[in-house]
Enzyme design. Structure first.
Site, PDB file in Angstrom:
ATOM      1  N   SER A   8      11.650  88.374  55.087  1.00  0.00           N
ATOM      2  CA  SER A   8      10.235  88.348  55.440  1.00  0.00           C
ATOM      3  C   SER A   8       9.591  87.092  54.865  1.00  0.00           C
ATOM      4  CB  SER A   8       9.543  89.600  54.880  1.00  0.00           C
ATOM      5  OG  SER A   8       8.155  89.377  54.893  1.00  0.00           O
ATOM      6  N   HIS A  33      11.657  87.783  59.837  1.00  0.00           N
ATOM      7  CA  HIS A  33      10.537  88.727  59.899  1.00  0.00           C
ATOM      8  C   HIS A  33       9.237  87.990  59.561  1.00  0.00           C
ATOM      9  CE1 HIS A  33       8.848  92.831  59.656  1.00  0.00           C
ATOM     10  NE2 HIS A  33       8.113  92.362  58.664  1.00  0.00           N
ATOM     11  N   ASP A  35       5.125  88.312  59.155  1.00  0.00           N
ATOM     12  CA  ASP A  35       4.048  89.281  58.955  1.00  0.00           C
ATOM     13  C   ASP A  35       2.695  88.707  59.360  1.00  0.00           C
ATOM     14  OD1 ASP A  35       5.400  91.594  57.787  1.00  0.00           O
ATOM     15  OD2 ASP A  35       5.969  90.194  56.201  1.00  0.00           O
ATOM     16  N   MET A  37      -1.236  89.449  59.674  1.00  0.00           N
ATOM     17  CA  MET A  37      -2.273  90.354  59.132  1.00  0.00           C
ATOM     18  C   MET A  37      -3.652  89.808  59.466  1.00  0.00           C
ATOM     19  SD  MET A  37      -0.670  91.100  55.385  1.00  0.00           S
ATOM     20  CE  MET A  37       1.083  91.409  55.173  1.00  0.00           C
ATOM     21  N   HIS A  66       5.798  91.111  63.110  1.00  0.00           N
ATOM     22  CA  HIS A  66       5.230  92.397  62.702  1.00  0.00           C
ATOM     23  C   HIS A  66       3.707  92.289  62.720  1.00  0.00           C
ATOM     24  CE1 HIS A  66       4.992  95.491  59.118  1.00  0.00           C
ATOM     25  NE2 HIS A  66       4.422  95.954  60.212  1.00  0.00           N
ATOM     26  N   MET A  68       0.343  93.513  61.992  1.00  0.00           N
ATOM     27  CA  MET A  68      -0.477  94.450  61.214  1.00  0.00           C
ATOM     28  C   MET A  68      -1.929  94.106  61.519  1.00  0.00           C
ATOM     29  SD  MET A  68       1.879  94.284  57.816  1.00  0.00           S
ATOM     30  CE  MET A  68       2.599  92.763  58.398  1.00  0.00           C
ATOM     31  N   MET A 139       7.567 101.926  57.447  1.00  0.00           N
ATOM     32  CA  MET A 139       7.021 101.188  56.299  1.00  0.00           C
ATOM     33  C   MET A 139       7.333 101.949  55.022  1.00  0.00           C
ATOM     34  SD  MET A 139       5.765  98.388  57.415  1.00  0.00           S
ATOM     35  CE  MET A 139       5.208  97.832  55.796  1.00  0.00           C
ATOM     36  N   ASP A 172      10.758  98.399  55.942  1.00  0.00           N
ATOM     37  CA  ASP A 172      10.048  97.217  55.449  1.00  0.00           C
ATOM     38  C   ASP A 172       9.226  97.575  54.211  1.00  0.00           C
ATOM     39  OD1 ASP A 172       8.738  94.772  55.258  1.00  0.00           O
ATOM     40  OD2 ASP A 172       7.537  95.038  57.071  1.00  0.00           O
TER      41      ASP A 172
HETATM   42  C1  DX5 Z   1       4.196  94.148  53.887  1.00  0.00           C
HETATM   43  C2  DX5 Z   1       5.006  93.342  54.869  1.00  0.00           C
HETATM   44  C3  DX5 Z   1       6.398  93.175  54.435  1.00  0.00           C
HETATM   45  C4  DX5 Z   1       6.548  92.403  53.149  1.00  0.00           C
HETATM   46  C5  DX5 Z   1       7.763  92.882  52.430  1.00  0.00           C
HETATM   47  O1  DX5 Z   1       2.964  94.405  54.396  1.00  0.00           O
HETATM   48  O2  DX5 Z   1       5.012  93.964  56.128  1.00  0.00           O
HETATM   49  O3  DX5 Z   1       7.215  92.605  55.457  1.00  0.00           O
HETATM   50  O4  DX5 Z   1       6.644  91.019  53.341  1.00  0.00           O
HETATM   51  O5  DX5 Z   1       7.832  92.252  51.188  1.00  0.00           O
HETATM   52  P1  DX5 Z   1       8.737  92.821  50.010  1.00  0.00           P
HETATM   53  O6  DX5 Z   1      10.154  92.820  50.536  1.00  0.00           O
HETATM   54  O7  DX5 Z   1       8.522  91.864  48.911  1.00  0.00           O
HETATM   55  O8  DX5 Z   1       8.257  94.204  49.737  1.00  0.00           O
HETATM   56 ZN    ZN Z   2       6.538  93.267  57.622  1.00  0.00          ZN
END
Ligand code: DX5
Ligand code: ZN
Length: 215
Positions: A8, A33, A35, A37, A66, A68, A139, A172
């Site tokens: 990620s 991956h 993220d 947000m 991903h 969010m 999650m 994740d």
């Molecule tokens: C959290 C993200 C994850 C995050 C995971 O909201 O969706 O993908 O980057 O990070 P670690 O592996 O450090 O928990």
């Molecule tokens: Zn993620």
């Protein structure tokens, strides 16, 4: 099922993203991956399609994006155009007809469609949507930040899901060599990990430790 490891990018150094991406690619990542947000669905803001477009140019790895974000259906075209291969939306952010329509659209665009659920969301909420999903993302932390601790109730959820779903199950949040073992044994086969991989001195070893955690 083949275990896939997806570093990620959230835990990468955004000041030299291209090098960071090449490093994890060389270390054996299966997917990248990413993220996204929006500061509404989660209390943090990260990156959008403009950055994904340049990530696409840095790597041949499939981009696992991903989302969010609220109203994900409004933004998927931009992420598809930017070069995403897989798009995951949250069941808490979209459901019913919108979800069904988005699924058809992404299928026509050749995008793998993931549906995710938060730790506090009961599995029952996603059951009616399983027929639309190419994969389910469980999650194991509350989304928003990297580096949080794994929430153990994810294990039971993955087990229950595996009993009724034959597709890919991704997990994740808080994944390291130890938690990887439990989630693989529970039935997950795609492991997203940020801080454990980007924080490792030897990324190749970290990826292998996750991949082989249950052997
Ligand atoms: C959290 C993200 C994850 C995050 C995971 O909201 O969706 O993908 O980057 O990070 P670690 O592996 O450090 O928990
Ligand atoms: Zn993620």
């Amino acid at each position: 099922m083949k275990i896939k490891v997806a570093p990620s990018l959230l835990s990468a150094d955004f000041g030299c993203l291209a090098e960071e991406i090449k490093k994890v690619e060389k270390a054996g990542a299966d997917l990248l991956h990413i993220d996204v947000m929006d500061g509404h669905f989660v209390p943090n803001i990260t990156i959008g399609p403009a950055v994904v477009k340049y990530i696409r140019k840095c790597t041949k790895l499939p981009l696992d994006v991903h989302l969010m974000i609220k109203n994900p259906q409004k933004y998927t075209d931009a992420f598809v155009k930017a070069g995403s291969d897989m798009l995951t939306v949250h069941i808490e952010a979209i459901s019913g007809l919108k979800l069904k329509n988005l699924r058809s659209k992404l299928k026509a665009q050749g995008i793998k469609f993931g549906i995710s659920l938060n730790p506090s969301t009961a599995l029952g909420r996603i059951k009616p949507a399983l027929k639309y999903a190419d994969f389910v993302l469980v999650m194991s932390v509350n989304p928003g930040f990297g580096g949080q601790s794994f929430i153990p109730s994810a294990i039971g959820k993955i087990k229950e899901l595996r009993a009724l779903y034959k597709g890919d199950i991704a997990v994740d949040g808080g994944i390291n060599n130890l938690t990887a073992r439990s989630v693989i044994n529970a039935g997950a086969n795609i492991l997203d990990a940020g801080s454990y991989i980007f924080g490792a001195k030897d990324q190749k070893k970290a990826i292998e430790r996750i991949r082989n955690a249950a052997k």
